[in-house]
Motif scaffolding. Sequence first.
Motif, PDB file in Angstrom:
ATOM      1  N   SER A 158       0.828  -1.201   0.000  1.00  0.00           N
ATOM      2  CA  SER A 158       0.000   0.000   0.000  1.00  0.00           C
ATOM      3  C   SER A 158       0.863   1.252   0.000  1.00  0.00           C
ATOM      4  O   SER A 158       1.991   1.246   0.508  1.00  0.00           O
ATOM      5  CB  SER A 158      -0.908   0.039   1.227  1.00  0.00           C
ATOM      6  OG  SER A 158      -1.802  -1.047   1.247  1.00  0.00           O
ATOM      7  N   LEU A 159       0.314   2.298  -0.576  1.00  0.00           N
ATOM      8  CA  LEU A 159       0.923   3.622  -0.532  1.00  0.00           C
ATOM      9  C   LEU A 159      -0.178   4.661  -0.426  1.00  0.00           C
ATOM     10  O   LEU A 159      -1.308   4.421  -0.886  1.00  0.00           O
ATOM     11  CB  LEU A 159       1.748   3.895  -1.800  1.00  0.00           C
ATOM     12  CG  LEU A 159       3.104   3.226  -1.939  1.00  0.00           C
ATOM     13  CD1 LEU A 159       3.664   3.474  -3.338  1.00  0.00           C
ATOM     14  CD2 LEU A 159       4.078   3.721  -0.888  1.00  0.00           C
ATOM     15  N   ARG A 160       0.151   5.796   0.138  1.00  0.00           N
ATOM     16  CA  ARG A 160      -0.784   6.917   0.200  1.00  0.00           C
ATOM     17  C   ARG A 160      -0.133   8.126  -0.442  1.00  0.00           C
ATOM     18  O   ARG A 160       0.883   8.629   0.056  1.00  0.00           O
ATOM     19  CB  ARG A 160      -1.170   7.242   1.635  1.00  0.00           C
ATOM     20  CG  ARG A 160      -2.287   8.277   1.756  1.00  0.00           C
ATOM     21  CD  ARG A 160      -2.394   8.773   3.167  1.00  0.00           C
ATOM     22  NE  ARG A 160      -3.637   9.493   3.421  1.00  0.00           N
ATOM     23  CZ  ARG A 160      -3.795  10.376   4.405  1.00  0.00           C
ATOM     24  NH1 ARG A 160      -2.782  10.655   5.213  1.00  0.00           N
ATOM     25  NH2 ARG A 160      -4.957  10.989   4.587  1.00  0.00           N
ATOM     26  N   LEU A 161      -0.700   8.561  -1.527  1.00  0.00           N
ATOM     27  CA  LEU A 161      -0.205   9.753  -2.210  1.00  0.00           C
ATOM     28  C   LEU A 161      -0.901  10.995  -1.672  1.00  0.00           C
ATOM     29  O   LEU A 161      -2.088  10.951  -1.327  1.00  0.00           O
ATOM     30  CB  LEU A 161      -0.446   9.657  -3.714  1.00  0.00           C
ATOM     31  CG  LEU A 161       0.123   8.434  -4.428  1.00  0.00           C
ATOM     32  CD1 LEU A 161      -0.156   8.544  -5.929  1.00  0.00           C
ATOM     33  CD2 LEU A 161       1.579   8.244  -4.153  1.00  0.00           C
ATOM     34  N   SER A 162      -0.152  12.084  -1.622  1.00  0.00           N
ATOM     35  CA  SER A 162      -0.708  13.371  -1.212  1.00  0.00           C
ATOM     36  C   SER A 162      -0.411  14.413  -2.283  1.00  0.00           C
ATOM     37  O   SER A 162       0.596  14.317  -2.988  1.00  0.00           O
ATOM     38  CB  SER A 162      -0.100  13.830   0.107  1.00  0.00           C
ATOM     39  OG  SER A 162      -0.389  12.938   1.151  1.00  0.00           O
ATOM     40  N   CYS A 163      -1.280  15.398  -2.370  1.00  0.00           N
ATOM     41  CA  CYS A 163      -1.091  16.501  -3.310  1.00  0.00           C
ATOM     42  C   CYS A 163      -1.497  17.787  -2.601  1.00  0.00           C
ATOM     43  O   CYS A 163      -2.680  17.994  -2.324  1.00  0.00           O
ATOM     44  CB  CYS A 163      -1.935  16.293  -4.561  1.00  0.00           C
ATOM     45  SG  CYS A 163      -1.942  17.712  -5.693  1.00  0.00           S
ATOM     46  N   ALA A 164      -0.505  18.611  -2.299  1.00  0.00           N
ATOM     47  CA  ALA A 164      -0.767  19.880  -1.638  1.00  0.00           C
ATOM     48  C   ALA A 164      -1.061  20.938  -2.692  1.00  0.00           C
ATOM     49  O   ALA A 164      -0.271  21.145  -3.614  1.00  0.00           O
ATOM     50  CB  ALA A 164       0.435  20.285  -0.796  1.00  0.00           C
ATOM     51  N   ALA A 165      -2.197  21.600  -2.550  1.00  0.00           N
ATOM     52  CA  ALA A 165      -2.619  22.615  -3.514  1.00  0.00           C
ATOM     53  C   ALA A 165      -2.528  23.999  -2.898  1.00  0.00           C
ATOM     54  O   ALA A 165      -2.798  24.187  -1.709  1.00  0.00           O
ATOM     55  CB  ALA A 165      -4.044  22.341  -3.974  1.00  0.00           C
TER      56      ALA A 165
END
Length: 128
Positions: free
Chosen positions: A17-24
Amino acid sequence: QVQLAESGGGSVQTGGSLRLSCAASGGSDERNCMAWFRQAPGKPREAVATIEAGGSTQYADSVKGRFSISQDNAKSTLYMQMNSLKPEDTAMYYCAAADLFRSQNSCGRFDLGSRVSWGQGTQVTVST
């Protein structure tokens, strides 16, 4: 002007598993459709999942039941939880923000139109 910065990619084994994040940041009114796309070497970029401002989500058939897209509006962050990863999930993953206000494009149909901002991408590698 919308700016996006992805993080969370890495190398895992099949089934991991992995958790991607995207800061906007910037252009909050221009982010009414958020999405994750991916591109594997030698293949075109493809949509993985989208989420609308109201919370409606849509997934590519290849990831349904394994990936989950979500967003924290207070933190202006988009996430994607990826479980049961397979080697075919190996790709560069990109975050996208689209402004679909008064357009005929559709977030749910992965049709983000022309007013789209992209992040630089984060690499996900799944090994056997």
